[in-house]
Design an enzyme around this catalytic site. Structure first.
Site, PDB file in Angstrom:
ATOM      1  N   GLN A 130      10.122  55.245  13.202  1.00  0.00           N
ATOM      2  CA  GLN A 130       9.924  54.268  11.923  1.00  0.00           C
ATOM      3  C   GLN A 130      11.281  53.442  11.743  1.00  0.00           C
ATOM      4  O   GLN A 130      11.121  52.437  10.922  1.00  0.00           O
ATOM      5  CB  GLN A 130      10.403  55.339  10.723  1.00  0.00           C
ATOM      6  CG  GLN A 130       9.160  56.316  10.369  1.00  0.00           C
ATOM      7  CD  GLN A 130       9.593  57.311   9.291  1.00  0.00           C
ATOM      8  OE1 GLN A 130      10.011  58.171   9.347  1.00  0.00           O
ATOM      9  NE2 GLN A 130       8.830  56.810   8.195  1.00  0.00           N
ATOM     10  N   GLY A 188      12.787  62.904   5.285  1.00  0.00           N
ATOM     11  CA  GLY A 188      12.827  63.091   6.729  1.00  0.00           C
ATOM     12  C   GLY A 188      12.929  61.764   7.344  1.00  0.00           C
ATOM     13  O   GLY A 188      12.334  60.724   6.670  1.00  0.00           O
ATOM     14  N   HIS A 210       4.963  61.559  13.245  1.00  0.00           N
ATOM     15  CA  HIS A 210       5.473  60.042  13.502  1.00  0.00           C
ATOM     16  C   HIS A 210       5.556  59.770  14.997  1.00  0.00           C
ATOM     17  O   HIS A 210       5.530  58.597  15.461  1.00  0.00           O
ATOM     18  CB  HIS A 210       6.880  59.882  12.681  1.00  0.00           C
ATOM     19  CG  HIS A 210       6.622  59.439  11.277  1.00  0.00           C
ATOM     20  ND1 HIS A 210       5.983  58.340  10.961  1.00  0.00           N
ATOM     21  CD2 HIS A 210       6.862  60.074  10.097  1.00  0.00           C
ATOM     22  CE1 HIS A 210       6.027  58.367   9.605  1.00  0.00           C
ATOM     23  NE2 HIS A 210       6.549  59.196   9.046  1.00  0.00           N
ATOM     24  N   HIS A 267       5.074  66.519   9.319  1.00  0.00           N
ATOM     25  CA  HIS A 267       4.919  65.077   8.973  1.00  0.00           C
ATOM     26  C   HIS A 267       5.852  64.126  10.124  1.00  0.00           C
ATOM     27  O   HIS A 267       5.459  63.221  10.644  1.00  0.00           O
ATOM     28  CB  HIS A 267       5.283  64.723   7.437  1.00  0.00           C
ATOM     29  CG  HIS A 267       5.186  63.414   7.076  1.00  0.00           C
ATOM     30  ND1 HIS A 267       4.565  62.953   6.121  1.00  0.00           N
ATOM     31  CD2 HIS A 267       6.018  62.352   7.508  1.00  0.00           C
ATOM     32  CE1 HIS A 267       4.886  61.698   5.950  1.00  0.00           C
ATOM     33  NE2 HIS A 267       5.781  61.395   6.700  1.00  0.00           N
ATOM     34  N   GLU A 268       7.060  64.601  10.088  1.00  0.00           N
ATOM     35  CA  GLU A 268       7.983  64.007  11.301  1.00  0.00           C
ATOM     36  C   GLU A 268       7.419  63.751  12.395  1.00  0.00           C
ATOM     37  O   GLU A 268       7.646  63.026  13.116  1.00  0.00           O
ATOM     38  CB  GLU A 268       9.332  64.611  10.898  1.00  0.00           C
ATOM     39  CG  GLU A 268       9.990  64.252   9.523  1.00  0.00           C
ATOM     40  CD  GLU A 268       9.711  62.920   8.707  1.00  0.00           C
ATOM     41  OE1 GLU A 268       9.833  61.874   9.481  1.00  0.00           O
ATOM     42  OE2 GLU A 268       9.629  62.647   7.602  1.00  0.00           O
ATOM     43  N   CYS A 319       5.622  58.653   2.368  1.00  0.00           N
ATOM     44  CA  CYS A 319       6.103  58.149   3.601  1.00  0.00           C
ATOM     45  C   CYS A 319       6.942  56.800   3.187  1.00  0.00           C
ATOM     46  O   CYS A 319       6.557  56.239   2.895  1.00  0.00           O
ATOM     47  CB  CYS A 319       5.070  58.089   4.629  1.00  0.00           C
ATOM     48  SG  CYS A 319       5.947  57.574   6.241  1.00  0.00           S
ATOM     49  N   LEU A 320       8.167  56.862   3.736  1.00  0.00           N
ATOM     50  CA  LEU A 320       8.891  55.541   3.672  1.00  0.00           C
ATOM     51  C   LEU A 320       8.418  54.514   4.341  1.00  0.00           C
ATOM     52  O   LEU A 320       8.681  53.288   4.174  1.00  0.00           O
ATOM     53  CB  LEU A 320      10.399  56.054   3.965  1.00  0.00           C
ATOM     54  CG  LEU A 320      11.247  56.647   3.641  1.00  0.00           C
ATOM     55  CD1 LEU A 320      12.597  57.179   4.136  1.00  0.00           C
ATOM     56  CD2 LEU A 320      11.525  56.235   2.174  1.00  0.00           C
TER      57      LEU A 320
HETATM   58 NI    NI Z   1       6.861  59.448   7.120  1.00  0.00          NI
END
Ligand code: NI
Length: 192
Positions: free
Chosen positions: A55, A50, A149, A145-146, A103-104
């Site tokens: 981000q 995701g 953010h 999680h998304e 996480c990216l």
């Molecule tokens: Ni993430």
């Protein structure tokens, strides 16, 4: 041609800000539709499950989610490409599961967080159509999680037991087997 965005990493102040709602008229704009395309391309290029607009430094409540034999998370059940705009998540009960997340925006670190197993997710899609769905299991975890953010929250904030933090290399070496066994049994029980 679509532009690949740079993914911001932990420490960047924009990752800690709450994103704003997207107005339905604005959603149809070329600017927002291009951002959505870029989020999808950037997520896929980075093998993410995701990606939230925050981000890439765009402070609007939009995230994209897709899981299809993801090399970073091979145990995750498939999720078809889903664009969530202005999402609202509501736990349906008190059931929790401990999920090892990455996480990216947190390069090379994973850790265990508690997530709700059963959630109601309401959101618009990229056409502005309203959706109201129940998400369960690891899929519910990905949505949480998304959405975190979009509120300026990272999975790191939810790690209660910091001894579970590990680089991807050490996770692979010492923790992966036990986690995948536990979470595979969980996915079989819950169905997603
Ligand atoms: Ni993430």
């Amino acid at each position: 041609m679509t532009v690949k965005h740079e993914i911001l990493t932990v420490g960047h102040p924009l990752l800690r800000e709450r994103a704003r709602d997207v107005d339905p008229d604005e959603l149809a704009s070329k600017e927002i539709q291009t951002l959505i395309d870029d989020l999808v391309d950037t997520m896929r290029a980075a093998n993410g499950a995701g990606l939230a607009a925050t981000q890439v430094g765009e402070m609007v409540r939009i995230a994209v989610i897709e899981v299809d034999h993801n090399p970073r998370y091979p145990y995750k059940p498939k999720i078809p490409l889903t664009v969530v705009v202005n999402p609202v998540i509501e736990p349906l009960d008190d059931e929790l599961v401990e999920i090892n997340e990455g996480c990216l925006s947190v390069p090379n670190l994973r850790g265990n967080v508690m997530r709700h197993v059963n959630v109601r997710v309401r959101h618009l899609d990229r056409e502005g159509t309203a959706h109201d769905e129940v998400r369960r299991g690891l899929t519910a975890g990905t949505f949480q999680h998304e959405c975190d953010h979009l509120d300026g929250r990272l999975f790191l904030d939810r790690v209660q037991d910091t001894t579970t933090l590990a680089t991807w290399e050490q996770f692979e070496r010492f923790h992966r087997k036990a986690f995948v066994e536990r979470i595979t049994a969980f996915v079989e029980r819950v169905g997603s």
